[in-house]
Design a protein around this motif. Sequence first.
Motif, mmCIF file in Angstrom:
data_model
loop_
_atom_site.group_PDB
_atom_site.id
_atom_site.type_symbol
_atom_site.label_atom_id
_atom_site.label_comp_id
_atom_site.label_asym_id
_atom_site.label_seq_id
_atom_site.Cartn_x
_atom_site.Cartn_y
_atom_site.Cartn_z
ATOM 1 N N THR A 1 47.669 50.459 25.637
ATOM 2 C CA THR A 1 48.017 49.035 25.598
ATOM 3 C C THR A 1 47.468 48.320 26.835
ATOM 4 O OG1 THR A 1 50.105 49.261 26.801
ATOM 5 C CG2 THR A 1 50.198 49.549 24.406
ATOM 6 N N ILE A 2 47.375 47.017 26.733
ATOM 7 C CA ILE A 2 46.947 46.204 27.872
ATOM 8 C C ILE A 2 47.983 46.316 28.983
ATOM 9 C CG2 ILE A 2 46.556 43.822 28.647
ATOM 10 C CD1 ILE A 2 45.399 43.353 25.787
ATOM 11 N N ARG A 3 49.253 46.331 28.618
ATOM 12 C CA ARG A 3 50.326 46.448 29.608
ATOM 13 C C ARG A 3 50.202 47.761 30.391
ATOM 14 N NH1 ARG A 3 54.504 43.644 30.905
ATOM 15 N NH2 ARG A 3 54.209 42.232 29.190
ATOM 16 N N ASP B 1 49.581 47.904 34.323
ATOM 17 C CA ASP B 1 50.547 48.630 35.144
ATOM 18 C C ASP B 1 49.831 49.615 36.056
ATOM 19 O OD1 ASP B 1 53.534 49.278 35.572
ATOM 20 O OD2 ASP B 1 52.623 51.245 35.245
ATOM 21 N N TRP B 2 48.872 50.358 35.506
ATOM 22 C CA TRP B 2 48.100 51.300 36.316
ATOM 23 C C TRP B 2 47.331 50.547 37.402
ATOM 24 C CZ3 TRP B 2 43.009 51.898 37.530
ATOM 25 C CH2 TRP B 2 42.665 53.081 38.195
ATOM 26 N N TRP B 3 46.702 49.440 37.024
ATOM 27 C CA TRP B 3 45.904 48.663 37.978
ATOM 28 C C TRP B 3 46.768 48.132 39.122
ATOM 29 C CZ3 TRP B 3 45.730 43.814 40.044
ATOM 30 C CH2 TRP B 3 44.554 43.472 40.722
ATOM 31 N N ILE B 4 47.929 47.579 38.792
ATOM 32 C CA ILE B 4 48.775 46.954 39.809
ATOM 33 C C ILE B 4 49.344 47.992 40.769
ATOM 34 C CG2 ILE B 4 51.094 46.922 38.768
ATOM 35 C CD1 ILE B 4 49.471 43.788 40.125
ATOM 36 N N ARG B 5 49.496 49.229 40.313
ATOM 37 C CA ARG B 5 50.066 50.287 41.158
ATOM 38 C C ARG B 5 49.003 51.106 41.897
ATOM 39 N NH1 ARG B 5 55.404 50.172 39.910
ATOM 40 N NH2 ARG B 5 55.956 49.354 37.867
ATOM 41 N N ASN B 6 47.775 51.110 41.389
ATOM 42 C CA ASN B 6 46.735 51.949 41.982
ATOM 43 C C ASN B 6 45.573 51.204 42.620
ATOM 44 O OD1 ASN B 6 47.512 54.857 41.163
ATOM 45 N ND2 ASN B 6 47.822 53.645 39.314
ATOM 46 N N ILE B 7 45.191 50.075 42.075
ATOM 47 C CA ILE B 7 44.050 49.320 42.599
ATOM 48 C C ILE B 7 44.520 48.193 43.525
ATOM 49 C CG2 ILE B 7 42.030 47.914 42.015
ATOM 50 C CD1 ILE B 7 41.812 50.885 41.222
ATOM 51 N N TYR B 8 45.476 47.428 43.088
ATOM 52 C CA TYR B 8 45.959 46.282 43.868
ATOM 53 C C TYR B 8 46.334 46.655 45.309
ATOM 54 C CZ TYR B 8 48.816 42.353 45.378
ATOM 55 O OH TYR B 8 49.341 41.308 46.101
ATOM 56 N N PRO B 9 47.082 47.744 45.543
ATOM 57 C CA PRO B 9 47.457 48.064 46.933
ATOM 58 C C PRO B 9 46.259 48.335 47.846
ATOM 59 C CG PRO B 9 48.805 49.321 45.405
ATOM 60 C CD PRO B 9 47.715 48.662 44.603
ATOM 61 N N THR C 1 48.579 37.574 44.134
ATOM 62 C CA THR C 1 49.940 37.726 44.644
ATOM 63 C C THR C 1 50.949 37.246 43.610
ATOM 64 O OG1 THR C 1 49.216 37.478 46.913
ATOM 65 C CG2 THR C 1 51.539 37.088 46.486
ATOM 66 N N ASN C 2 50.651 36.125 42.979
ATOM 67 C CA ASN C 2 51.542 35.605 41.937
ATOM 68 C C ASN C 2 51.617 36.560 40.751
ATOM 69 O OD1 ASN C 2 52.122 33.315 43.427
ATOM 70 N ND2 ASN C 2 50.464 32.136 42.498
ATOM 71 N N ALA C 3 50.494 37.131 40.367
ATOM 72 C CA ALA C 3 50.485 38.083 39.262
ATOM 73 C C ALA C 3 51.313 39.319 39.618
ATOM 74 C CB ALA C 3 49.053 38.487 38.914
ATOM 75 N N TRP C 4 51.113 39.847 40.816
ATOM 76 C CA TRP C 4 51.876 41.015 41.267
ATOM 77 C C TRP C 4 53.373 40.714 41.262
ATOM 78 C CZ3 TRP C 4 54.963 41.500 45.661
ATOM 79 C CH2 TRP C 4 55.407 42.783 45.925
ATOM 80 N N ARG C 5 53.744 39.594 41.833
ATOM 81 C CA ARG C 5 55.157 39.209 41.907
ATOM 82 C C ARG C 5 55.760 39.037 40.518
ATOM 83 N NH1 ARG C 5 54.715 34.701 44.944
ATOM 84 N NH2 ARG C 5 54.647 35.977 46.806
ATOM 85 N N ASP C 6 55.051 38.342 39.640
ATOM 86 C CA ASP C 6 55.560 38.130 38.285
ATOM 87 C C ASP C 6 55.720 39.442 37.536
ATOM 88 O OD1 ASP C 6 55.599 35.445 38.808
ATOM 89 O OD2 ASP C 6 53.822 34.969 37.604
ATOM 90 N N TYR C 7 54.765 40.340 37.683
ATOM 91 C CA TYR C 7 54.813 41.602 36.956
ATOM 92 C C TYR C 7 55.878 42.545 37.523
ATOM 93 C CZ TYR C 7 53.470 45.883 34.638
ATOM 94 O OH TYR C 7 53.500 47.031 33.892
ATOM 95 N N LYS D 1 44.837 40.439 31.102
ATOM 96 C CA LYS D 1 43.417 40.630 30.782
ATOM 97 C C LYS D 1 42.523 39.882 31.759
ATOM 98 C CE LYS D 1 43.778 39.656 26.308
ATOM 99 N NZ LYS D 1 43.397 39.393 24.910
ATOM 100 N N GLU D 2 42.898 38.663 32.128
ATOM 101 C CA GLU D 2 42.100 37.879 33.081
ATOM 102 C C GLU D 2 41.942 38.618 34.402
ATOM 103 O OE1 GLU D 2 44.059 34.118 33.426
ATOM 104 O OE2 GLU D 2 43.448 33.461 31.433
ATOM 105 N N VAL D 3 43.028 39.195 34.893
ATOM 106 C CA VAL D 3 42.975 39.940 36.156
ATOM 107 C C VAL D 3 42.122 41.188 35.993
ATOM 108 C CG1 VAL D 3 44.336 41.267 37.818
ATOM 109 C CG2 VAL D 3 45.176 39.050 37.013
ATOM 110 N N LEU D 4 42.331 41.934 34.930
ATOM 111 C CA LEU D 4 41.565 43.159 34.699
ATOM 112 C C LEU D 4 40.068 42.873 34.583
ATOM 113 C CD1 LEU D 4 43.953 44.975 32.197
ATOM 114 C CD2 LEU D 4 43.516 45.611 34.585
ATOM 115 N N ILE D 5 39.718 41.809 33.902
ATOM 116 C CA ILE D 5 38.307 41.433 33.745
ATOM 117 C C ILE D 5 37.701 41.011 35.081
ATOM 118 C CG2 ILE D 5 36.791 39.659 32.758
ATOM 119 C CD1 ILE D 5 38.649 39.800 30.233
#
Length: 69
Positions: A6-8, A12-20, A32-38, A50-54
């Motif tokens: 799934t996209i979610r 989830d993987w991206w926000i926990r592994n790439i974002y940091p 930052t807003n995307a991280w906080r919202d998620y 999808k916008e962030v992943l792209i």
Amino acid sequence: MKQFSTIRDAFDWWIRNIYPNLPADQKKGKLTNAWRDYIHKESMSETRMKEVLIEYGHFEIQTIITYKP
């Protein structure tokens, strides 16, 4: 390339592994807003995910349809 069902799951993987690991100057505003919202609000649309992943990598959706009579 990692694969997700799934996209979610992908986000989830991206926000926990790439974002940091992103530089601090990239973690401003939209990200930052995307991280906080998620993470904290647990509400974020798949369109926004999808916008962030792209923007920060290669992202594609492949649909496989199998039919067996």
